[in-house]
Design an enzyme around this catalytic site. Structure first.
Site, PDB file in Angstrom:
ATOM      1  N   ASP A  98       0.857  -1.187   0.006  1.00  0.00           N
ATOM      2  CA  ASP A  98       0.118  -0.206  -0.002  1.00  0.00           C
ATOM      3  C   ASP A  98       0.904   1.201   0.066  1.00  0.00           C
ATOM      4  O   ASP A  98       2.261   1.180   0.493  1.00  0.00           O
ATOM      5  CB  ASP A  98      -1.039   0.147   1.270  1.00  0.00           C
ATOM      6  CG  ASP A  98      -1.989  -0.876   1.351  1.00  0.00           C
ATOM      7  OD1 ASP A  98      -2.141  -1.960   0.314  1.00  0.00           O
ATOM      8  OD2 ASP A  98      -2.791  -0.778   2.205  1.00  0.00           O
ATOM      9  N   MET A  99       0.267   2.416  -0.381  1.00  0.00           N
ATOM     10  CA  MET A  99       1.047   3.730  -0.104  1.00  0.00           C
ATOM     11  C   MET A  99       0.240   4.489   0.658  1.00  0.00           C
ATOM     12  O   MET A  99      -0.942   4.445   0.965  1.00  0.00           O
ATOM     13  CB  MET A  99       0.931   4.354  -1.782  1.00  0.00           C
ATOM     14  CG  MET A  99       1.833   5.492  -1.556  1.00  0.00           C
ATOM     15  SD  MET A  99       3.735   5.099  -1.483  1.00  0.00           S
ATOM     16  CE  MET A  99       3.973   4.555  -2.856  1.00  0.00           C
ATOM     17  N   GLN A 127      -0.727   6.578  -6.101  1.00  0.00           N
ATOM     18  CA  GLN A 127      -1.867   7.512  -5.751  1.00  0.00           C
ATOM     19  C   GLN A 127      -1.884   8.721  -6.841  1.00  0.00           C
ATOM     20  O   GLN A 127      -0.985   9.762  -6.959  1.00  0.00           O
ATOM     21  CB  GLN A 127      -1.706   8.085  -4.328  1.00  0.00           C
ATOM     22  CG  GLN A 127      -1.674   7.281  -3.466  1.00  0.00           C
ATOM     23  CD  GLN A 127      -0.726   7.732  -2.261  1.00  0.00           C
ATOM     24  OE1 GLN A 127       0.135   8.290  -2.200  1.00  0.00           O
ATOM     25  NE2 GLN A 127      -1.308   7.285  -1.052  1.00  0.00           N
ATOM     26  N   ARG A 148      -0.863  -0.789  -8.784  1.00  0.00           N
ATOM     27  CA  ARG A 148      -2.207  -0.668  -8.313  1.00  0.00           C
ATOM     28  C   ARG A 148      -2.408   0.860  -8.143  1.00  0.00           C
ATOM     29  O   ARG A 148      -2.099   1.416  -7.431  1.00  0.00           O
ATOM     30  CB  ARG A 148      -2.643  -1.323  -7.166  1.00  0.00           C
ATOM     31  CG  ARG A 148      -4.104  -1.103  -6.882  1.00  0.00           C
ATOM     32  CD  ARG A 148      -4.452  -1.892  -5.647  1.00  0.00           C
ATOM     33  NE  ARG A 148      -3.719  -1.163  -4.389  1.00  0.00           N
ATOM     34  CZ  ARG A 148      -3.482  -1.720  -3.325  1.00  0.00           C
ATOM     35  NH1 ARG A 148      -3.628  -2.939  -3.278  1.00  0.00           N
ATOM     36  NH2 ARG A 148      -3.123  -1.044  -2.378  1.00  0.00           N
ATOM     37  N   ALA A 153      -5.995   8.632  -0.680  1.00  0.00           N
ATOM     38  CA  ALA A 153      -6.899   8.704   0.657  1.00  0.00           C
ATOM     39  C   ALA A 153      -6.486   9.508   1.816  1.00  0.00           C
ATOM     40  O   ALA A 153      -7.365   9.487   2.609  1.00  0.00           O
ATOM     41  CB  ALA A 153      -7.007   7.032   1.037  1.00  0.00           C
ATOM     42  N   ARG A 257     -11.127   6.859   7.270  1.00  0.00           N
ATOM     43  CA  ARG A 257     -10.732   7.476   5.863  1.00  0.00           C
ATOM     44  C   ARG A 257     -11.937   6.830   4.974  1.00  0.00           C
ATOM     45  O   ARG A 257     -12.249   7.595   3.919  1.00  0.00           O
ATOM     46  CB  ARG A 257      -9.488   6.702   5.295  1.00  0.00           C
ATOM     47  CG  ARG A 257      -8.116   7.579   5.775  1.00  0.00           C
ATOM     48  CD  ARG A 257      -6.976   7.006   5.016  1.00  0.00           C
ATOM     49  NE  ARG A 257      -6.716   5.636   5.115  1.00  0.00           N
ATOM     50  CZ  ARG A 257      -6.009   5.031   6.199  1.00  0.00           C
ATOM     51  NH1 ARG A 257      -5.503   5.870   7.121  1.00  0.00           N
ATOM     52  NH2 ARG A 257      -5.791   3.759   6.209  1.00  0.00           N
TER      53      ARG A 257
END
Ligand SMILES: Cc1cc2nc3c(=O)[nH]c(=O)nc-3n(C[C@H](O)[C@H](O)[C@H](O)COP(=O)(O)OP(=O)(O)OC[C@H]3O[C@@H](n4cnc5c(N)ncnc54)[C@H](O)[C@@H]3O)c2cc1C
Length: 285
Positions: A98-99, A127, A148, A153, A257
């Site tokens: 994930d970022m 993102q 991805r 977010a 979030r």
């Protein structure tokens, strides 16, 4: 979330699989700064991999660097994620990274490059709202990445990220096009779109056809329970879809979030608190 336990998450994955929806699993947690807690996170993912193997599930994993001690010690983080990745590779399963907030991007990309240099089977989230992302993507394309793409977010200042939804959508489409072109030209590259935005998914499907993606559709990842009916409709329309299932006790920041993304969810949560007998939210939204 289907529940806090791994077993509930895998039950949900099994049900989804019956509807041709494979899953991605994430154990919720972030900002872990205690080495023994990092060890526990690693063990939880190894337990998940074992259960996935035993159950014969079609499930990939997604992890947050700060859950693996990123803020404590980058080496410790890389080693812990590396051990989970090694086991995942052994099972032939993909591991996504994930970022998180913009302050983590540089080191997260370095973490990804180091793990990718050891072999395939590892993906990274980018993102679209960040000003830096088009340049980051160009650099990453050299290693044949799995990416991805999400909108983003975390709350970020205008100096770092686009603020207007229309601008973020336009950036998403531009970056998505570049990613699909790269995927069409390099078999090592995998493009995934983490979004519930059906207009964007359709626009990207048109781009995929244009750039000659012979699989005919962009791969999309959506969150469990969000636009559930549309997830099934996308599968019927021939799209490749995975559903990200979150589980675990540390759901609070993640849930906040999700509420912030859609004020209607906040109104729903407040109504549910005031009238506890109310039914859970429709899985069709
Ligand atoms: C698989 C996946 C992985 C992700 N990983 C990351 C990550 O690593 N880092 C990161 O910063 N972000 C991540 N995100 C979150 C992402 O950045 C967005 O915040 C989130 O997906 C909402 O944006 P959207 O693309 O769905 O578009 P939006 O424009 O926000 O939403 C499009 C439509 O989807 C529906 N919708 C969207 N969100 C909700 C919701 N919470 N509740 C109900 N309906 C909703 C609404 O109908 C909305 O109109 C991830 C998202 C997904 C799906």
């Amino acid at each position: 979330m289907p529940g806090e336990s791994l077993e509930e998450a895998l039950d949900a994955a099994r049900s989804l699989r019956e509807e041709a929806l494979p899953a991605v699993l994430t154990h919720l947690g972030e900002s872990v700064t205690d080495a023994s807690a990092v060890r526990a996170v690693e063990e939880e993912y190894l337990r998940a991999l074992e259960a996935i193997r035993e159950g014969g599930h079609d499930v990939e994993l997604s992890v947050k660097p700060t859950q693996f001690g990123f803020d404590l010690d980058l080496d410790l983080c890389r080693q812990a994620v590396g051990r989970v990745l090694e086991r995942a590779r052994g099972e032939g399963l993909m591991l996504w990274i994930d970022m998180e907030g913009s302050a983590t991007v540089e080191d997260t990309l370095a973490l990804y490059r180091a793990l990718r240099a050891e072999g395939p089977g590892v993906g990274i989230c980018l993102q679209a709202y960040l000003h830096r992302t088009p340049a980051d993507l160009e650099e990453l394309l050299a290693v044949g990445p799995a990416v991805r793409l999400v909108k983003g977010a975390y709350r970020e200042p205008p100096s770092v990220a686009l603020q207007k939804p229309a601008e973020v959508d336009a950036a998403y489409l531009r970056i998505g096009r570049r990613l699909l072109e790269a995927e069409a030209g390099d078999p090592r590259t995998r493009a995934v779109f983490g979004t519930h935005d059906l207009e964007l998914i359709e626009a990207l499907a048109a781009v995929a056809r244009e750039v000659g993606d012979d699989r005919g559709a962009p791969e999309c990842h959506l969150l469990y329970g969000i636009r559930a009916a549309d997830q099934r409709a996308l599968v019927r329309a021939g799209r490749r879809v995975r559903v990200l299932i979150s589980y675990g006790e540390a759901w609070y920041p993640w849930y906040m979030r999700r509420l912030a993304e859609r004020p209607a969810n906040l109104a729903f949560a407040l109504r549910a608190l005031l009238t506890p007998e109310r039914q859970p939210p429709s899985r069709e939204t």
